[in-house]
Design a protein around this motif. Structure first.
Motif, PDB file in Angstrom:
ATOM      1  N   ALA A   1       0.859  -1.311  -0.159  1.00 45.94           N
ATOM      2  CA  ALA A   1      -0.115  -0.083   0.102  1.00 45.94           C
ATOM      3  C   ALA A   1       0.943   1.381  -0.184  1.00 45.94           C
ATOM      4  O   ALA A   1       0.443   2.228  -0.167  1.00 45.94           O
ATOM      5  CB  ALA A   1      -0.939   0.060   1.107  1.00 45.94           C
ATOM      6  N   CYS A   2       2.071   1.342   0.254  1.00 45.15           N
ATOM      7  CA  CYS A   2       3.118   2.185   0.189  1.00 45.15           C
ATOM      8  C   CYS A   2       3.604   2.374  -1.051  1.00 45.15           C
ATOM      9  O   CYS A   2       4.707   3.371  -1.143  1.00 45.15           O
ATOM     10  CB  CYS A   2       3.898   2.037   1.383  1.00 45.15           C
ATOM     11  N   GLU A   3       3.276   1.755  -2.068  1.00 41.53           N
ATOM     12  CA  GLU A   3       3.924   1.980  -3.423  1.00 41.53           C
ATOM     13  C   GLU A   3       3.793   3.416  -3.790  1.00 41.53           C
ATOM     14  O   GLU A   3       2.610   3.899  -3.542  1.00 41.53           O
ATOM     15  CB  GLU A   3       2.996   0.915  -4.390  1.00 41.53           C
ATOM     16  N   THR A   4       4.421   3.789  -4.630  1.00 48.48           N
ATOM     17  CA  THR A   4       4.509   5.278  -5.408  1.00 48.48           C
ATOM     18  C   THR A   4       4.477   4.964  -6.967  1.00 48.48           C
ATOM     19  O   THR A   4       5.084   4.057  -7.518  1.00 48.48           O
ATOM     20  CB  THR A   4       5.643   6.074  -4.914  1.00 48.48           C
ATOM     21  N   ALA A   5       3.552   5.811  -7.524  1.00 44.07           N
ATOM     22  CA  ALA A   5       3.619   5.864  -8.977  1.00 44.07           C
ATOM     23  C   ALA A   5       3.618   7.239  -9.338  1.00 44.07           C
ATOM     24  O   ALA A   5       3.178   7.997  -8.818  1.00 44.07           O
ATOM     25  CB  ALA A   5       2.362   5.253  -9.428  1.00 44.07           C
ATOM     26  N   LYS A   6       4.039   7.593 -10.735  1.00 46.92           N
ATOM     27  CA  LYS A   6       4.292   9.048 -10.907  1.00 46.92           C
ATOM     28  C   LYS A   6       3.626   8.995 -12.360  1.00 46.92           C
ATOM     29  O   LYS A   6       3.666   8.017 -13.192  1.00 46.92           O
ATOM     30  CB  LYS A   6       5.697   9.091 -11.004  1.00 46.92           C
ATOM     31  N   VAL A   7       2.903   9.972 -12.647  1.00 48.80           N
ATOM     32  CA  VAL A   7       2.738  10.492 -14.111  1.00 48.80           C
ATOM     33  C   VAL A   7       2.597  11.965 -14.210  1.00 48.80           C
ATOM     34  O   VAL A   7       2.274  12.841 -13.235  1.00 48.80           O
ATOM     35  CB  VAL A   7       1.312   9.884 -14.494  1.00 48.80           C
ATOM     36  N   GLY A   8       3.468  12.446 -15.122  1.00 48.59           N
ATOM     37  CA  GLY A   8       3.832  14.027 -15.271  1.00 48.59           C
ATOM     38  C   GLY A   8       4.031  14.604 -14.137  1.00 48.59           C
ATOM     39  O   GLY A   8       5.068  13.906 -13.258  1.00 48.59           O
TER      40      GLY A   8
ATOM     41  N   LEU B   1       2.494  14.457 -11.454  1.00 45.85           N
ATOM     42  CA  LEU B   1       1.818  14.094 -10.032  1.00 45.85           C
ATOM     43  C   LEU B   1       2.208  12.842  -9.541  1.00 45.85           C
ATOM     44  O   LEU B   1       3.089  11.843 -10.315  1.00 45.85           O
ATOM     45  CB  LEU B   1       0.223  13.620 -10.710  1.00 45.85           C
ATOM     46  N   THR B   2       2.278  12.446  -8.287  1.00 44.11           N
ATOM     47  CA  THR B   2       2.765  11.371  -7.523  1.00 44.11           C
ATOM     48  C   THR B   2       1.677  10.831  -6.869  1.00 44.11           C
ATOM     49  O   THR B   2       0.679  11.432  -5.890  1.00 44.11           O
ATOM     50  CB  THR B   2       3.909  11.826  -6.428  1.00 44.11           C
ATOM     51  N   VAL B   3       1.270   9.551  -6.838  1.00 44.89           N
ATOM     52  CA  VAL B   3       0.534   8.958  -6.442  1.00 44.89           C
ATOM     53  C   VAL B   3       0.836   7.658  -5.586  1.00 44.89           C
ATOM     54  O   VAL B   3       1.664   6.876  -5.826  1.00 44.89           O
ATOM     55  CB  VAL B   3      -0.671   7.989  -7.682  1.00 44.89           C
ATOM     56  N   GLU B   4       0.313   7.556  -4.516  1.00 42.38           N
ATOM     57  CA  GLU B   4       0.823   6.548  -3.215  1.00 42.38           C
ATOM     58  C   GLU B   4      -0.142   6.270  -2.275  1.00 42.38           C
ATOM     59  O   GLU B   4      -1.319   6.958  -2.141  1.00 42.38           O
ATOM     60  CB  GLU B   4       2.109   7.210  -2.563  1.00 42.38           C
TER      61      GLU B   4
ATOM     62  N   PHE C   1     -11.848   2.547  -2.706  1.00 41.16           N
ATOM     63  CA  PHE C   1     -10.624   2.852  -3.056  1.00 41.16           C
ATOM     64  C   PHE C   1     -10.085   4.314  -2.631  1.00 41.16           C
ATOM     65  O   PHE C   1     -10.660   5.276  -2.741  1.00 41.16           O
ATOM     66  CB  PHE C   1     -10.515   2.830  -4.782  1.00 41.16           C
ATOM     67  N   TYR C   2      -9.066   4.200  -1.810  1.00 39.25           N
ATOM     68  CA  TYR C   2      -8.415   5.266  -1.225  1.00 39.25           C
ATOM     69  C   TYR C   2      -7.071   5.512  -1.889  1.00 39.25           C
ATOM     70  O   TYR C   2      -6.304   4.533  -2.007  1.00 39.25           O
ATOM     71  CB  TYR C   2      -8.629   5.174   0.243  1.00 39.25           C
ATOM     72  N   VAL C   3      -6.527   6.881  -1.934  1.00 39.79           N
ATOM     73  CA  VAL C   3      -5.311   7.183  -2.393  1.00 39.79           C
ATOM     74  C   VAL C   3      -4.859   8.574  -2.372  1.00 39.79           C
ATOM     75  O   VAL C   3      -5.742   9.401  -1.780  1.00 39.79           O
ATOM     76  CB  VAL C   3      -5.074   6.708  -4.051  1.00 39.79           C
ATOM     77  N   GLU C   4      -3.646   8.794  -2.233  1.00 44.61           N
ATOM     78  CA  GLU C   4      -3.136  10.258  -1.886  1.00 44.61           C
ATOM     79  C   GLU C   4      -2.424  10.594  -3.275  1.00 44.61           C
ATOM     80  O   GLU C   4      -1.810   9.840  -3.856  1.00 44.61           O
ATOM     81  CB  GLU C   4      -2.032  10.135  -0.854  1.00 44.61           C
ATOM     82  N   ILE C   5      -2.693  11.902  -3.589  1.00 48.17           N
ATOM     83  CA  ILE C   5      -2.132  12.314  -5.020  1.00 48.17           C
ATOM     84  C   ILE C   5      -1.684  13.577  -4.744  1.00 48.17           C
ATOM     85  O   ILE C   5      -2.078  14.601  -4.256  1.00 48.17           O
ATOM     86  CB  ILE C   5      -3.435  12.562  -5.939  1.00 48.17           C
ATOM     87  N   ALA C   6      -0.313  13.793  -4.957  1.00 50.66           N
ATOM     88  CA  ALA C   6       0.246  15.348  -4.824  1.00 50.66           C
ATOM     89  C   ALA C   6       0.740  15.773  -6.148  1.00 50.66           C
ATOM     90  O   ALA C   6       1.218  14.959  -7.307  1.00 50.66           O
ATOM     91  CB  ALA C   6       1.802  14.993  -4.070  1.00 50.66           C
ATOM     92  N   ASN C   7       0.388  16.871  -6.410  1.00 55.36           N
ATOM     93  CA  ASN C   7       0.728  17.683  -7.575  1.00 55.36           C
ATOM     94  C   ASN C   7       1.914  18.913  -7.257  1.00 55.36           C
ATOM     95  O   ASN C   7       1.715  19.528  -6.811  1.00 55.36           O
ATOM     96  CB  ASN C   7      -0.493  18.429  -8.014  1.00 55.36           C
ATOM     97  N   GLY C   8       3.110  18.284  -7.917  1.00 57.60           N
ATOM     98  CA  GLY C   8       4.259  18.899  -7.898  1.00 57.60           C
ATOM     99  C   GLY C   8       4.395  20.023  -8.788  1.00 57.60           C
ATOM    100  O   GLY C   8       5.490  20.606  -8.834  1.00 57.60           O
TER     101      GLY C   8
ATOM    102  N   ALA D   1      -1.400  18.656  -2.322  1.00 60.14           N
ATOM    103  CA  ALA D   1      -1.646  17.216  -2.165  1.00 60.14           C
ATOM    104  C   ALA D   1      -3.127  17.048  -1.640  1.00 60.14           C
ATOM    105  O   ALA D   1      -3.567  17.647  -0.892  1.00 60.14           O
ATOM    106  CB  ALA D   1      -0.778  16.390  -1.272  1.00 60.14           C
ATOM    107  N   ILE D   2      -3.865  15.810  -2.350  1.00 63.99           N
ATOM    108  CA  ILE D   2      -5.361  15.704  -1.785  1.00 63.99           C
ATOM    109  C   ILE D   2      -5.211  14.052  -1.437  1.00 63.99           C
ATOM    110  O   ILE D   2      -4.378  13.475  -1.893  1.00 63.99           O
ATOM    111  CB  ILE D   2      -6.126  15.936  -2.774  1.00 63.99           C
ATOM    112  N   GLN D   3      -6.386  13.878  -0.622  1.00 63.16           N
ATOM    113  CA  GLN D   3      -6.573  12.408  -0.630  1.00 63.16           C
ATOM    114  C   GLN D   3      -7.945  12.028  -0.907  1.00 63.16           C
ATOM    115  O   GLN D   3      -8.981  12.801  -0.867  1.00 63.16           O
ATOM    116  CB  GLN D   3      -6.496  12.330   0.880  1.00 63.16           C
ATOM    117  N   LEU D   4      -8.153  11.020  -1.529  1.00 62.60           N
ATOM    118  CA  LEU D   4      -9.319  10.132  -1.556  1.00 62.60           C
ATOM    119  C   LEU D   4      -9.198   9.138  -0.277  1.00 62.60           C
ATOM    120  O   LEU D   4      -8.366   8.461  -0.020  1.00 62.60           O
ATOM    121  CB  LEU D   4      -9.535   9.197  -2.912  1.00 62.60           C
ATOM    122  N   ALA D   5     -10.181   9.793   0.817  1.00 60.21           N
ATOM    123  CA  ALA D   5     -10.324   9.036   1.964  1.00 60.21           C
ATOM    124  C   ALA D   5     -11.905   9.015   2.724  1.00 60.21           C
ATOM    125  O   ALA D   5     -12.521   9.857   2.008  1.00 60.21           O
ATOM    126  CB  ALA D   5      -9.418  10.069   2.771  1.00 60.21           C
ATOM    127  N   PRO D   6     -11.845   8.254   3.600  1.00 61.86           N
ATOM    128  CA  PRO D   6     -13.063   8.237   4.154  1.00 61.86           C
ATOM    129  C   PRO D   6     -13.688   9.580   4.618  1.00 61.86           C
ATOM    130  O   PRO D   6     -12.799  10.491   5.173  1.00 61.86           O
ATOM    131  CB  PRO D   6     -12.951   7.460   5.400  1.00 61.86           C
TER     132      PRO D   6
END
Length: 157
Positions: free
Chosen positions: A19-26, A28-31, A47-54, A99-104
């Motif tokens: 669950a601590c995996e990190t993926a990047k696109v452009g 954005l960092t998704v983890e 489905f929950y996730v964190e997204i950071a826009n650098g 950074a934003i979160q998809l979260a409860p």
């Protein structure tokens, strides 16, 4: 047949750090992608996730896809006069430099029409489509029904 397809996709015996995996696109960092175990396949999953826009440009999450569910959708928890509802969200804003979160309790992915029940320790892929950055796939760790998020050390959960 659906169960065979999902069995081929889900990786059993994954460790909790997935669950601590990190993926990047452009920019954005998704983890920290995670879900909760389900009681059965006829119940929706989350489905929950964190997204950071650098970057310097706003973006938005506009779609999610997964072979684990026939109908994955973006939802937002909205409380009006003390009553919670979860309407469909056409997009989730990802502002520049934030950074934003998809979260409860907020934006989240709703996975309806599961191919099989999600069990603690299972993993499944989710492909996220962003308005500007494009698509990225991340593996989602299924945590216990009572989980409040993955323990990634830096996740703050």
């Amino acid at each position: 047949m659906k169960h065979l397809l999902l069995s081929a996709i889900i990786v059993f015996g994954a460790n909790a750090t997935q669950a601590c995996e990190t993926a990047k696109v452009g920019d954005l960092t998704v983890e920290h992608a995670w879900s909760k175990a389900t009681i059965g396949a006829d119940r929706p999953a989350v489905f929950y996730v964190e997204i950071a826009n650098g970057g310097a440009t706003d973006d938005a999450l506009i779609n999610i896809e997964t072979p684990a569910a026939a109908m994955p959708m973006l939802h937002e928890t909205v409380i009006t006069d003390g009553v919670a509802s979860m309407p469909h969200a056409t997009s989730v804003p990802v502002p520049a430099g934030q950074a934003i979160q998809l979260a409860p309790g907020g934006y989240h992915g709703m996975l309806m029409g599961l191919s099989a029940a999600l069990k603690e320790g299972d993993r499944f892929p989710v492909t996220m489509a962003f308005e500007k950055a494009g698509k990225v796939t991340i593996n989602v760790e299924v945590l216990s029904l009572r989980a409040e998020g993955p323990d990634c050390g830096d996740a703050g959960q």
